[in-house]
Design a protein around this motif. Structure first.
Motif, PDB file in Angstrom:
ATOM      1  N   GLN A   1      11.555  -8.247  -5.627  1.00 49.19           N
ATOM      2  CA  GLN A   1      11.268  -7.103  -6.488  1.00 49.19           C
ATOM      3  C   GLN A   1       9.855  -6.563  -6.306  1.00 49.19           C
ATOM      4  O   GLN A   1       9.477  -5.573  -6.935  1.00 49.19           O
ATOM      5  CB  GLN A   1      11.465  -7.500  -7.960  1.00 49.19           C
ATOM      6  CG  GLN A   1      12.871  -7.954  -8.296  1.00 49.19           C
ATOM      7  CD  GLN A   1      13.918  -6.900  -7.974  1.00 49.19           C
ATOM      8  OE1 GLN A   1      13.774  -5.737  -8.361  1.00 49.19           O
ATOM      9  NE2 GLN A   1      14.971  -7.295  -7.262  1.00 49.19           N
TER      10      GLN A   1
ATOM     11  N   HIS B   1      -0.644   3.046   1.205  1.00 48.18           N
ATOM     12  CA  HIS B   1      -0.160   2.246   0.079  1.00 48.18           C
ATOM     13  C   HIS B   1      -1.318   1.758  -0.789  1.00 48.18           C
ATOM     14  O   HIS B   1      -1.144   1.492  -1.970  1.00 48.18           O
ATOM     15  CB  HIS B   1       0.626   1.037   0.613  1.00 48.18           C
ATOM     16  CG  HIS B   1       1.176   0.137  -0.452  1.00 48.18           C
ATOM     17  ND1 HIS B   1       2.191   0.526  -1.298  1.00 48.18           N
ATOM     18  CD2 HIS B   1       0.863  -1.141  -0.813  1.00 48.18           C
ATOM     19  CE1 HIS B   1       2.489  -0.475  -2.128  1.00 48.18           C
ATOM     20  NE2 HIS B   1       1.691  -1.486  -1.853  1.00 48.18           N
TER      21      HIS B   1
ATOM     22  N   GLN C   1       6.059   2.414   1.094  1.00 48.55           N
ATOM     23  CA  GLN C   1       7.137   3.328   1.459  1.00 48.55           C
ATOM     24  C   GLN C   1       6.784   4.051   2.754  1.00 48.55           C
ATOM     25  O   GLN C   1       5.661   4.522   2.933  1.00 48.55           O
ATOM     26  CB  GLN C   1       7.367   4.344   0.343  1.00 48.55           C
ATOM     27  CG  GLN C   1       7.857   3.713  -0.954  1.00 48.55           C
ATOM     28  CD  GLN C   1       9.163   2.961  -0.773  1.00 48.55           C
ATOM     29  OE1 GLN C   1      10.149   3.521  -0.280  1.00 48.55           O
ATOM     30  NE2 GLN C   1       9.171   1.701  -1.158  1.00 48.55           N
TER      31      GLN C   1
ATOM     32  N   PRO D   1       7.010  -4.426  -5.023  1.00 42.83           N
ATOM     33  CA  PRO D   1       7.000  -3.109  -4.364  1.00 42.83           C
ATOM     34  C   PRO D   1       6.351  -3.170  -2.983  1.00 42.83           C
ATOM     35  O   PRO D   1       5.249  -3.682  -2.837  1.00 42.83           O
ATOM     36  CB  PRO D   1       6.160  -2.250  -5.318  1.00 42.83           C
ATOM     37  CG  PRO D   1       6.176  -2.967  -6.623  1.00 42.83           C
ATOM     38  CD  PRO D   1       6.242  -4.424  -6.280  1.00 42.83           C
TER      39      PRO D   1
ATOM     40  N   TYR E   1      -0.489  -4.943  -6.382  1.00 39.58           N
ATOM     41  CA  TYR E   1       0.446  -5.289  -7.460  1.00 39.58           C
ATOM     42  C   TYR E   1      -0.305  -5.704  -8.733  1.00 39.58           C
ATOM     43  O   TYR E   1       0.050  -5.278  -9.836  1.00 39.58           O
ATOM     44  CB  TYR E   1       1.363  -6.420  -7.005  1.00 39.58           C
ATOM     45  CG  TYR E   1       2.325  -6.892  -8.079  1.00 39.58           C
ATOM     46  CD1 TYR E   1       3.441  -6.132  -8.415  1.00 39.58           C
ATOM     47  CD2 TYR E   1       2.100  -8.098  -8.752  1.00 39.58           C
ATOM     48  CE1 TYR E   1       4.321  -6.564  -9.407  1.00 39.58           C
ATOM     49  CE2 TYR E   1       2.974  -8.529  -9.737  1.00 39.58           C
ATOM     50  CZ  TYR E   1       4.076  -7.762 -10.063  1.00 39.58           C
ATOM     51  OH  TYR E   1       4.937  -8.189 -11.045  1.00 39.58           O
TER      52      TYR E   1
END
Length: 298
Positions: free
Chosen positions: A7, A90, A12, A9, A144
């Motif tokens: 889970q 990111h 992308q 992240p 995170y």
């Protein structure tokens, strides 16, 4: 409390980034098409050019266009540059830890290439890539939960005697965890306590996400492998596999980092192969060790 790794992240990939990775995954990549796609993406283009002008390539003249950069880098390093561009996008809200991770990764990448060129030339490009990406899981963990991760880095550095007054002042109250640090608290072990896994597990997941070959993940996981695996490596007859050679090179690069003037050397992670052991396994002598250190670009 641990978190679910699946889970967490991940960065992308932009549409143009996906196109580039798809082209790089083919048997005969179209460099002209690759250059056209990258040139239309300012982030990818600037990253490719910046990477080609890095100390890794000892360039005397600056490269200013994508196509020339692609010709210099080669397929494996183009993938590295694309991944770095994605990772940088990111980590838009960069802090001091991010900067240290990038600097550390570049130093290790250069050292991995220099070591491999001496003891395993065919692995030099692969080791340059692995050195560059081996700690990108740190970037994801820092994004995170930056406050928690800064505490962990400070605790690891404190236990190794690498902190200073200004750094403690910068961290402020977040340093409390560090004051309670036991001796020899390596960062990967602290990560496992805090998150339930280390940055290696995150890095391996990112490698799968970006479609790196399986060998890359094996080297990264082998670098912090359990003691019984290391014992098997140390008791080998000297005929190492490519993966074993690469694990030794990555380990030795981290030992060399402390000898590079001005290097970060701040991430105290487990390195189960001692300096002398790595040197012996790679069949290096004092002359070759000195030659590698002296060839590092200052």
């Amino acid at each position: 409390m641990g978190i679910d790794l699946s889970q967490l992240p991940l960065p992308q990939v932009s549409p143009s980034g996906v196109q580039v990775l798809d082209i790089l995954s083919t048997q005969d990549p179209d460099f002209k098409k690759l250059g056209m796609i990258i040139s239309k993406d300012p982030t990818l283009a600037s990253s490719i050019i910046k990477y080609a002008n890095s100390p890794l390539y000892h360039r005397h003249s600056r490269i200013s266009n994508v196509q020339t950069a692609l010709g210099l880098l080669g397929l494996k390093n183009i993938r590295s540059a694309v991944v770095m561009a994605i990772m940088r996008s990111h980590t838009k809200n960069q802090n001091k830890i991010d900067e240290l991770i990038w600097e550390h990764s570049q130093v290790i990448s250069i050292l991995c290439r220099l070591i491999a060129k001496v003891c395993a030339p065919k692995l030099a490009e692969d080791m340059q890539l692995i050195g560059l990406i081996h700690d990108i899981g740190m970037l994801v963990l820092n994004q995170y939960d930056g406050k928690k991760y800064q505490k962990l880095v400070y605790a690891a550095r404190l236990s190794a005697g690498q902190t200073n007054t200004s750094e403690k002042a910068d961290i402020g109250e977040k340093a409390d965890i560090g004051e309670k640090a036991n001796d020899s608290q390596n960062l990967d072990l602290l990560e496992e306590q805090a998150f339930g896994f280390s940055h290696d597990a995150v890095t391996i997941r990112i490698c799968e996400h970006f479609r790196f070959v399986e060998q890359v993940g094996l080297v990264i996981s082998g670098y912090h492998s359990p003691s019984d695996s290391i014992e098997a490596l140390l008791s080998s007859d000297g005929n190492l596999t490519d993966v074993e050679n690469m694990v030794c090179i990555l380990s030795l690069a981290h030992h060399f980092e402390s000898q590079i003037e001005g290097s970060v050397h701040c991430f105290m992670s487990t390195n189960p192969i001692e300096f002398d052991q790595a040197v012996a396994l790679l069949h290096l002598d004092e002359t070759l060790v000195s030659q590698i250190i002296k060839s590092y670009p200052q």
